[in-house]
Design a protein around this motif. Sequence first.
Motif, PDB file in Angstrom:
ATOM      1  N   GLY A   1       0.803  -1.215   0.000  1.00 30.30           N
ATOM      2  CA  GLY A   1       0.000   0.000   0.000  1.00 30.30           C
ATOM      3  C   GLY A   1       0.832   1.258   0.000  1.00 30.30           C
ATOM      4  N   VAL A   2       0.136   2.369  -0.071  1.00 31.57           N
ATOM      5  CA  VAL A   2       0.755   3.686  -0.068  1.00 31.57           C
ATOM      6  C   VAL A   2       0.005   4.539   0.944  1.00 31.57           C
ATOM      7  N   ALA A   3       0.737   5.185   1.822  1.00 28.36           N
ATOM      8  CA  ALA A   3       0.152   6.064   2.844  1.00 28.36           C
ATOM      9  C   ALA A   3      -0.899   5.303   3.651  1.00 28.36           C
ATOM     10  N   ASP A   4      -2.143   5.818   3.646  1.00 23.64           N
ATOM     11  CA  ASP A   4      -3.192   5.176   4.451  1.00 23.64           C
ATOM     12  C   ASP A   4      -3.917   4.061   3.703  1.00 23.64           C
ATOM     13  N   LEU A   5      -3.577   3.878   2.433  1.00 21.25           N
ATOM     14  CA  LEU A   5      -4.242   2.839   1.640  1.00 21.25           C
ATOM     15  C   LEU A   5      -3.373   1.590   1.660  1.00 21.25           C
ATOM     16  N   ASN A   6      -3.779   0.613   2.454  1.00 23.20           N
ATOM     17  CA  ASN A   6      -2.977  -0.592   2.618  1.00 23.20           C
ATOM     18  C   ASN A   6      -3.817  -1.842   2.437  1.00 23.20           C
ATOM     19  N   LEU A   7      -3.174  -2.862   1.895  1.00 25.58           N
ATOM     20  CA  LEU A   7      -3.781  -4.185   1.805  1.00 25.58           C
ATOM     21  C   LEU A   7      -2.911  -5.149   2.600  1.00 25.58           C
ATOM     22  N   ASP A   8      -3.532  -5.882   3.487  1.00 23.86           N
ATOM     23  CA  ASP A   8      -2.805  -6.817   4.328  1.00 23.86           C
ATOM     24  C   ASP A   8      -3.278  -8.240   4.035  1.00 23.86           C
ATOM     25  N   PHE A   9      -2.355  -9.087   3.599  1.00 24.01           N
ATOM     26  CA  PHE A   9      -2.665 -10.481   3.280  1.00 24.01           C
ATOM     27  C   PHE A   9      -1.715 -11.398   4.032  1.00 24.01           C
TER      28      PHE A   9
END
Length: 646
Positions: free
Chosen positions: A72-80
């Motif tokens: 992700g970038v800044a506050d936009l994150n993907l967690d897998f």
Amino acid sequence: MSSLVVIDRSPDPERTDPGRARGPTIASWVRAMGPNRTGALLLVAGTLLAVLWANGSHGTYEAFWDTHLTIGVADLNLDFTLHALVNDALMAVFFFTVGLEVRREFAIGELTSRSRAVVPVVAAVCGLLVPSLLYVLIARDTGWANAWGVVISTDTAFLVGGLALVGPRAAGRLRIFLLALAVVDDIGALTVIALVYTGDFTPQPLLVAAAGLAGIWFTRYVPTGRGPIYATLAIIVWFAFLASGVHPTLAGVAVALLVPVYRPSRRDVEHALRLARTFRQSPTTQYARAAANSLRESISINERLQSAYAPYVSFVILPVFALANAGVQISGDVLTAAATSAVTWGIVVALVVGKFVGVFGSTMLVRAFGVGELGPGLTPGRVAGGAALCGVGFTLSLFIVDLAISDPAVQNQARVGVLLASVLAFGIAAIVFRVTERSPREAEVGQVLQRPVDPERDHVFGPADAPLTLVEYGDFQCGFCLKTAGTIQEVVRELGGSLRYVWRHAPLLRYHPNAVAAAEASEAAALQGKFFEFERALFADQEHQQPTDILERADRLGLDLEKFEKDLTSPAVAARVRDDMLDAEAMDITAVPTLFVNGRRHTAPHDAQSLIHALLRTGRADDAPAPGGGRRSGPGGRKDPGRASA
């Protein structure tokens, strides 16, 4: 002369190239085993390695697959987790490729016939209902009857791999049947997950998914650069499914079913050939790029994607999936508890017995009541083996265990049930295939004409009710078929109106690259009532069967060229030729010409007198006139099918 087996005498680069290693290579091993069997063996290897890893190194298996990846970038994150990445992302690619193949079969393949398409759909629905009812009956007093979703899904990955390992050699129709069944099964199972086992279902993102799917549908009308558009929209649809709580692998199936599939246009092929000739005369980068793009665009994106992704799915995605999901811990305490658990035995009985009864029983009932039909070669024995193999429930079964059961001890019992059921189903399928393929009835498959002659469908010369029947499976580019032409012409003259002669297609793709195109052209001519005339023209000049040659023949025969070209790319024409080819595969026809005399395979010499003797000896002698009787024209004024003599 008897049926001749064509032998490939092209040089083997591994033998002729002195600089190449003499020993076996991975590539040569894969070629020898076949890609399907190689992929299946890798899948089994991944499963065994996962079980050994999970039980031999406590904690490291779960710890590895629970490793988190954050993108992700800044506050936009993907967690897998790695496990979720495999099951949600990589398996979406697998279901995408399966959906592509099924889409092709429904559009231009085996399942274009509604009577055949309805059978796997009904079998899949019954394969969902019967196991769930059995499980509820057995586990109703355990408090976990709501876990019925564990037993509804057939594992498509193991189904395809298992069929390659233990299925019959000529499994083309069975594979298509099981793939169609598995896709409907997966759609049903994923829908159950979304509606029953998803606590955080959010419908709003599905509106985005619907818009993305609509965009995928309309992308087919974009003149160029469709690939990046498809890729972007597919990723958007996948994320929308993920955000909604619906299992994102369903996105792979949904996207695949909207990707267009079509037969190559003759004009596109001719354009590609012109550009290739131009490049040959002037080998520049510009002409090379134009020729490559033209060749690529002449093939539907469905078929291009299938060929591009198939190796990665077979050799990478499926083995990694097995490694990530098959790590079931098997301890003495777990096995002891499972042995007396109604949940465990409910899962085993539902998957092993319920899937078999649901799939096989419904298939036989549908066929018995005439609601649908099975293609030639789909014998009860092969359907039984495939139905047994449907009891291999793995991916979604283990996934639903975590959703439907909260007690860790019961979860372990359920996992043991899933694993045991999968092993039993695989073993039973192997036994069923082995027994049925060796039974006298199955042994007759290659010796008896599997599809009876149908004057409404087949290309028949002679009276429809003639007492004697000669069926030829042939290839318009085969020199042996050409040599047999004069023989058949003599047989027709001798037996006259007592004989009906039938032509069916069995093009040998490995040796005659233009044979399928010639077969489809003859079917397009048949739609204008000139099959045998076009057949004679094809045999008269076997060396010239390029698209321009095909169109010139159609013009010389007075065919409507506009209709002819349109029919050449129609699904009906392609499906008709493929249907004959699947018939030939089911009967183990590997060489042409292959003749069937009064419904039985002819293995004696192919000279005229031998054929006449076989026809009279095995036919209805009371109705057959003596050789030399006057020849009658066939139904509808069809002309003599004799072709240019060898």
